[in-house]
Design a protein around this motif. Structure first.
Motif, short mmCIF file in Angstrom:
data_model
loop_
_atom_site.label_atom_id
_atom_site.label_comp_id
_atom_site.label_asym_id
_atom_site.label_seq_id
_atom_site.Cartn_x
_atom_site.Cartn_y
_atom_site.Cartn_z
N THR A 168 -98.28 -4.19 35.60
CA THR A 168 -96.96 -3.72 36.03
C THR A 168 -96.41 -4.58 37.16
O THR A 168 -95.21 -4.87 37.21
N ALA A 169 -97.29 -4.98 38.09
CA ALA A 169 -96.84 -5.84 39.19
C ALA A 169 -96.37 -7.20 38.67
O ALA A 169 -95.36 -7.74 39.14
N LEU A 170 -97.09 -7.74 37.68
CA LEU A 170 -96.67 -9.01 37.10
C LEU A 170 -95.33 -8.87 36.39
O LEU A 170 -94.43 -9.73 36.54
N LEU A 171 -95.18 -7.77 35.63
CA LEU A 171 -93.90 -7.53 34.96
C LEU A 171 -92.78 -7.35 35.97
O LEU A 171 -91.67 -7.87 35.80
N ALA A 172 -93.07 -6.62 37.06
CA ALA A 172 -92.05 -6.42 38.11
C ALA A 172 -91.68 -7.75 38.76
O ALA A 172 -90.51 -7.98 39.10
N ALA A 173 -92.66 -8.63 38.94
CA ALA A 173 -92.36 -9.94 39.55
C ALA A 173 -91.43 -10.75 38.66
O ALA A 173 -90.46 -11.37 39.14
N VAL A 174 -91.69 -10.75 37.35
CA VAL A 174 -90.84 -11.51 36.43
C VAL A 174 -89.43 -10.94 36.40
O VAL A 174 -88.43 -11.67 36.51
N VAL A 175 -89.33 -9.61 36.26
CA VAL A 175 -88.01 -8.98 36.19
C VAL A 175 -87.26 -9.17 37.51
O VAL A 175 -86.05 -9.44 37.52
#
Length: 461
Positions: A168-175
């Motif tokens: 989720t943190a990786l997805l949040a970073a990309v978004v």
């Protein structure tokens, strides 16, 4: 290198998301662990109760614990019978804790094959028959997980939750990175456009691709750039016009003086009058520039009082009538008896004299000027309409620009300095009024001046 606004926004949003994820994971873990331990505790307490009740019944039938001491497998048979005869309300299979069966003297007679720890604080169920204590069933606390399956399950849940947090943190970073770049793209365009304006490139424009606050800001930026570009063009034209207007009389003066100095022209009264006329033209131009600069800066002195505008206009008309007559022009007016305006009598007289002078200079002989006055409820409408020649629609739009003259030859004898109507516009606006130009029914130009009355006319309650 200091981080830019994109990096700062990215870090702010990402750190907030990461903090929320960590707090959520910690809360879920705490809730799960407490719920899991409570679940195990409830399960084991129920089994301790069932085991104690069953052993009490067996004790009543046999009269002693000999049946248990001679048969170690009986306990496990009883436990299997619990699972086979369990209802839907019973917990799932399996003991999560160690347990011991003790007699009335706390001696072990069944259960876990190690001695009971002296500091054991687990659940204890005392067994009685006819009010006499016959023994007890005791187990370790549920917080001490003993089964490998339970321990592995807890570890698996912990790993899974942290994997979810990482993904989720990786997805949040990309978004967050995509959003920060997309949201700040208009800001970067505005920054680049501002740098272009600061460098003097007033033709720069920014792309408007939204209707939100940033889109409105971009529209305002483009409007500002357009205004600055127009002002720059006007400034350059203004400087060119000033240099031209000042160079002409100075060149005439210089030529006249050099001719007298060389003896080509004698110093006579006529030559001195010629020099005096050029000096007068130059003085008039400088005075007009001074008046215009003061009115543009808002520094032009206005001493406003209640003034009869009709009387001021009649005085200006009387002072110009002889000049109109000498040029074979008629001057007629149809004005109300009086109209009070809160204004400066000197500046209003200057306004009327400039308008009369404008018609006097431009109107062909055998024509004329007609002045009409009409009082509305709150305003006085004054109309100055003269005869031919007229002007085009494009010239009507530019007629109030400084140094603009409708003729192409820039002849000062007929065109003046080109500042009169610009000064008129500033005077009218300083009195809260409006001035406009249109085509005259007589073939010339129609100037309309609207001034607010100090005492509105009309019916009163």
């Amino acid at each position: 290198m200091k981080p830019g606004i994109t990096a700062k926004l990215f870090m702010a949003i990402f750190c907030t998301c990461a903090l929320v994820l960590i707090i959520m994971n910690w809360g879920v873990r705490m809730s799960f662990e407490r719920g899991f331990i409570d679940y195990i505790r409830q399960s084991n307490e129920q089994r301790v109760e069932l085991l104690a009740d069953t052993l009490q019944e067996q004790y009543k039938q046999h009269g002693s614990w000999e049946f248990l001491e001679t048969n170690d497998r009986l306990i496990y048979q009883l436990m299997r019978s619990f699972e086979q005869n369990s209802s839907s309300k019973m917990p799932p299979q399996g003991w999560r804790t160690k347990f011991w069966i003790l007699d009335s003297h706390d001696r072990r007679i069944g259960g876990y094959d190690q001695p009971v720890p002296p500091d054991l604080q687990g659940p204890r169920r005392v067994m009685t028959v006819n009010g006499v204590i016959i023994g007890s069933v005791i187990s370790t606390p549920a917080e001490r997980l003993t089964r490998d399956a339970d321990i592995n399950f807890e570890r698996q849940q912990s790993r899974t939750s942290w994997m979810i947090v990482a993904f989720t943190a990786l997805l949040a970073a990309v978004v967050t990175w995509v959003l920060s770049r997309g949201m700040l793209a208009p800001v970067k365009r505005l920054v680049n456009g501002t740098h272009q304006l600061a460098a003097g490139n007033f033709s720069t424009r920014v792309e408007v691709d939204s209707e939100d606050e940033l889109g409105k800001l971009a529209q305002d930026f483009n409007q500002l750039a357009m205004t600055l570009e127009k002002n720059e063009q006007m400034r350059r034209a203004f400087m060119a016009d000033i240099s031209h207007e000042l160079r002409t009389p100075l060149a005439v003066l210089r030529g006249e003086l050099e001719a007298m100095q060389d003896g080509v022209r004698k110093m006579t009264v006529g030559s001195l009058e010629s020099l005096q006329s050029e000096v007068a033209i130059l003085t008039k131009l400088v005075d007009d520039l001074h008046q215009l600069s003061l009115s543009d800066a808002g520094a032009l002195a206005y001493r406003k009082v209640d003034t009869d505008v009709v009387h001021l206009l009649q005085l200006a008309e009387a002072g110009s009538r002889e000049r109109f007559h000498s040029k074979q022009l008629t001057l007629n007016s149809h004005l109300p008896e009086s109209a009070e305006v809160f204004g400066d009598p000197q500046r209003l007289s200057q306004l009327f004299n400039n308008l009369l002078e404008n018609s006097l200079r431009y109107t062909d002989p055998n024509g004329g000027l007609e002045i009409l006055g009409e009082i509305c409820e709150k305003t006085l409408n004054l109309i100055f309409q003269d005869s031919a020649p007229g002007i085009s629609d494009e010239q009507l739009i530019r007629i109030f620009e400084r140094f603009y003259r409708t003729e192409g030859s820039r002849n000062r004898a007929s065109g003046g300095s080109g500042l009169g109507l610009a000064i008129c516009q500033n005077i009218v606006e300083a009195h809260g009024g409006q001035i406009s130009a249109s085509h005259s029914p007589a073939g010339g130009v129609r100037i309309t001046v609207v001034l607010p009355l100090s005492v509105p006319h009309g019916p009163r309650n």
